[in-house]
Motif scaffolding. Sequence first.
Motif, PDB file in Angstrom:
ATOM      1  N   LYS A   1     -49.715  72.447  47.460  1.00  0.00           N
ATOM      2  CA  LYS A   1     -48.325  71.409  47.850  1.00  0.00           C
ATOM      3  C   LYS A   1     -47.913  71.968  48.993  1.00  0.00           C
ATOM      4  N   TYR A   2     -47.718  71.794  50.182  1.00  0.00           N
ATOM      5  CA  TYR A   2     -47.040  72.291  51.380  1.00  0.00           C
ATOM      6  C   TYR A   2     -46.111  71.128  52.072  1.00  0.00           C
ATOM      7  N   GLY A   3     -44.634  71.534  51.968  1.00  0.00           N
ATOM      8  CA  GLY A   3     -43.729  70.664  52.298  1.00  0.00           C
ATOM      9  C   GLY A   3     -43.074  71.136  53.411  1.00  0.00           C
ATOM     10  N   ILE A   4     -42.472  69.962  54.430  1.00  0.00           N
ATOM     11  CA  ILE A   4     -42.025  70.625  55.730  1.00  0.00           C
ATOM     12  C   ILE A   4     -40.574  69.820  55.889  1.00  0.00           C
ATOM     13  N   THR A   5     -39.421  70.404  56.349  1.00  0.00           N
ATOM     14  CA  THR A   5     -38.338  69.857  56.779  1.00  0.00           C
ATOM     15  C   THR A   5     -38.210  69.575  58.247  1.00  0.00           C
ATOM     16  N   CYS A   6     -38.313  68.094  58.400  1.00  0.00           N
ATOM     17  CA  CYS A   6     -38.336  67.660  59.690  1.00  0.00           C
ATOM     18  C   CYS A   6     -36.829  67.453  60.324  1.00  0.00           C
ATOM     19  N   GLU A   7     -36.774  67.405  61.552  1.00  0.00           N
ATOM     20  CA  GLU A   7     -35.378  66.902  62.077  1.00  0.00           C
ATOM     21  C   GLU A   7     -35.450  66.344  63.448  1.00  0.00           C
ATOM     22  N   ARG A   8     -34.747  65.045  63.361  1.00  0.00           N
ATOM     23  CA  ARG A   8     -34.714  64.586  64.662  1.00  0.00           C
ATOM     24  C   ARG A   8     -33.550  64.660  65.387  1.00  0.00           C
ATOM     25  N   GLY A   9     -33.354  65.093  66.533  1.00  0.00           N
ATOM     26  CA  GLY A   9     -32.134  65.259  67.382  1.00  0.00           C
ATOM     27  C   GLY A   9     -32.095  64.116  68.445  1.00  0.00           C
ATOM     28  N   TYR A  10     -31.035  63.705  68.544  1.00  0.00           N
ATOM     29  CA  TYR A  10     -30.814  62.383  69.347  1.00  0.00           C
ATOM     30  C   TYR A  10     -29.671  63.130  70.642  1.00  0.00           C
ATOM     31  N   MET A  11     -30.484  63.968  71.459  1.00  0.00           N
ATOM     32  CA  MET A  11     -29.907  64.835  72.401  1.00  0.00           C
ATOM     33  C   MET A  11     -29.264  64.115  73.431  1.00  0.00           C
ATOM     34  N   GLY A  12     -29.370  62.769  73.790  1.00  0.00           N
ATOM     35  CA  GLY A  12     -28.679  62.157  74.919  1.00  0.00           C
ATOM     36  C   GLY A  12     -27.408  61.662  74.478  1.00  0.00           C
ATOM     37  N   GLN A  13     -26.770  61.797  73.379  1.00  0.00           N
ATOM     38  CA  GLN A  13     -25.511  61.275  72.740  1.00  0.00           C
ATOM     39  C   GLN A  13     -24.598  62.387  73.339  1.00  0.00           C
ATOM     40  N   THR A  14     -23.251  62.049  73.369  1.00  0.00           N
ATOM     41  CA  THR A  14     -22.409  63.017  73.713  1.00  0.00           C
ATOM     42  C   THR A  14     -22.029  64.060  72.669  1.00  0.00           C
ATOM     43  N   VAL A  15     -22.068  63.621  71.595  1.00  0.00           N
ATOM     44  CA  VAL A  15     -22.307  64.572  70.339  1.00  0.00           C
ATOM     45  C   VAL A  15     -23.479  64.143  69.724  1.00  0.00           C
ATOM     46  N   PRO A  16     -24.524  64.717  69.698  1.00  0.00           N
ATOM     47  CA  PRO A  16     -25.909  64.544  69.263  1.00  0.00           C
ATOM     48  C   PRO A  16     -25.959  64.254  67.617  1.00  0.00           C
ATOM     49  N   THR A  17     -26.506  63.243  67.283  1.00  0.00           N
ATOM     50  CA  THR A  17     -26.858  62.854  65.980  1.00  0.00           C
ATOM     51  C   THR A  17     -28.065  63.769  65.490  1.00  0.00           C
ATOM     52  N   TYR A  18     -27.934  64.434  64.210  1.00  0.00           N
ATOM     53  CA  TYR A  18     -29.379  64.828  63.665  1.00  0.00           C
ATOM     54  C   TYR A  18     -29.635  64.169  62.468  1.00  0.00           C
ATOM     55  N   ILE A  19     -30.844  63.846  62.332  1.00  0.00           N
ATOM     56  CA  ILE A  19     -31.134  63.335  60.824  1.00  0.00           C
ATOM     57  C   ILE A  19     -32.332  64.333  60.417  1.00  0.00           C
ATOM     58  N   ALA A  20     -32.145  64.967  59.445  1.00  0.00           N
ATOM     59  CA  ALA A  20     -32.942  66.130  58.613  1.00  0.00           C
ATOM     60  C   ALA A  20     -33.546  65.476  57.447  1.00  0.00           C
ATOM     61  N   GLN A  21     -34.917  65.597  57.101  1.00  0.00           N
ATOM     62  CA  GLN A  21     -35.492  65.182  56.017  1.00  0.00           C
ATOM     63  C   GLN A  21     -36.417  66.462  55.270  1.00  0.00           C
ATOM     64  N   ASN A  22     -36.186  66.602  54.209  1.00  0.00           N
ATOM     65  CA  ASN A  22     -36.790  67.858  53.520  1.00  0.00           C
ATOM     66  C   ASN A  22     -37.826  67.158  52.624  1.00  0.00           C
ATOM     67  N   GLY A  23     -38.746  68.154  52.106  1.00  0.00           N
ATOM     68  CA  GLY A  23     -39.760  67.768  50.999  1.00  0.00           C
ATOM     69  C   GLY A  23     -40.717  66.692  51.758  1.00  0.00           C
ATOM     70  N   MET A  24     -40.951  66.963  52.951  1.00  0.00           N
ATOM     71  CA  MET A  24     -42.040  66.067  53.806  1.00  0.00           C
ATOM     72  C   MET A  24     -43.299  66.443  53.510  1.00  0.00           C
ATOM     73  N   ARG A  25     -44.260  65.806  52.935  1.00  0.00           N
ATOM     74  CA  ARG A  25     -45.671  65.812  52.913  1.00  0.00           C
ATOM     75  C   ARG A  25     -46.532  65.036  53.818  1.00  0.00           C
ATOM     76  N   VAL A  26     -47.509  65.653  54.238  1.00  0.00           N
ATOM     77  CA  VAL A  26     -48.300  64.860  55.071  1.00  0.00           C
ATOM     78  C   VAL A  26     -49.143  63.880  54.220  1.00  0.00           C
TER      79      VAL A  26
END
Length: 495
Positions: free
Chosen positions: A277-302
């Motif tokens: 079992k190999y997990g990944i933590t992914c993070e989306r960064g919305y860098m165009g925002q004045t204060v960027p929003t980051y959405i992190a998700q852990n335990g992500m398996r393919v």
Amino acid sequence: MTSSNRVRLTGVAEQTFGTTPNTPRMRTQRVTSIGLSKKTTYADPNVIRADRMNGDPIPVGQSNDGNIGIEWHFPPAGSLLRSEIQSAFCAAFVETPSRDNDGTADSVITDIGTVANAITFTTGAAFVVGHLILNTGFGVAGNNGLFPVTTGGATSLVSTGAFTTPETAPPATARTKVVGFQGTSGDIAATATGLSSTTLNFTTLGLAVGQWIKIGGTGSAFRFATSACNVWARIAATPTATALKLDNLPPSWTTDTGTGKTIRVFFGDMIKNGVDKYGITCERGYMGQTVPTYIAQNGMRVNTLEFGGQAKGVATGSIAFVGMKGTVTTTSLDASPDAEPSEADYQTLAFSAHCGRVGYGGAALGSPNWAKAIKFTINNNLRPIEATSDGDSTAPGPVDVQDGSFDVAVELDTFFGSKAVLDDIENGIARAINTRLYRDKRAMIWEAPRITPREGDPTVGGKNQDVMLPVRGTASYDSVTGAQLILNLLEYAEE
């Protein structure tokens, strides 16, 4: 507003599944689309009200899943794409020995050339006599290139007549990687069944069944005089000290004693499907925002992974995840993530232009049944495990992600030039299917070593069209390689 051109996807492999590492070193990924989703799940109240109105929906949990689209390139060591491949295969790459300063000078590789012809480094997998190493990123040009190991070791190696200019503090970019092996003059010969040696011991080199090799280097001194012997082939049996049995050899293969030649043979890292079992933590960064929003998700398996393409087309794919928990913040897990693999250094692969082979049943597909398209699809049949309590009322997501069977589907579109492939479909004959892409001296070889073609019928769409045979098959256990799917990655090979 937020533009899609300003969204950044980063990720990190989890050492403990479901747990994001402390102060993680995030890696940026090249993507063509991002369809990841962190959703709160709601239930509607069933309370009966005399005014016929409803109460507020009730949050009952969280789901984390989704997919990304990619264009395939060679996945370098440490890249997020390589971690995703491991998650999809449920296994780790079996890698050749290497040492890498990986961004910090004089950290792993600590000297080159101060001791004549030697490199010193921190301990790890041992280099052995006969290994062929590729040095890159050293500050002195003469210390970069291909070198045969003449004295091995876990903390140093020697290559006679090399490294004439010392570097006492090798730079942050310095890397040493085994990319093959090399015999002494006249030692390696081509036999009727593969390769033989007199002095070089094939059992010490880290070779394995199912591994693809490229025989012959650049320059007449490093290749057989018989051109038909300087080819790609697959290791078909456990190596012995003096013999390397090969298959997928071309019909023109013959014998050559290798007299006067120091034959070079290239090989790389390999992964076969497994049960880990190999997990990944992914993070989306919305860098165009004045204060960027980051959405992190852990335990992500393919869950599913696709690789494929068609003639004169880019090698494309998608990667779909099933995960555990997610958070939304304005603070990134890593404010300065590693950049994605450079498009200049790791260029996108394409079929036709970079496809050296589509193999079927141990031979290259060609006239009259040329391949037009091929696709491999992994499906791990993952399912999230929901529990009444996971100890975290603020983000009640799944407590685990469990796997099912490892399913591999292969789609192969061929021109219908003869009934040879159709006969296999009609009779349920299992065959190996593989494809090799090669660019910038790097190679990627996908192989399902045992595929049963289950569907396929010559189609006639209308006049002035080629008749195609779309073959659809599923992989099963292969007793020779012990796998259903194998991926070979050669960091360096000369054609």
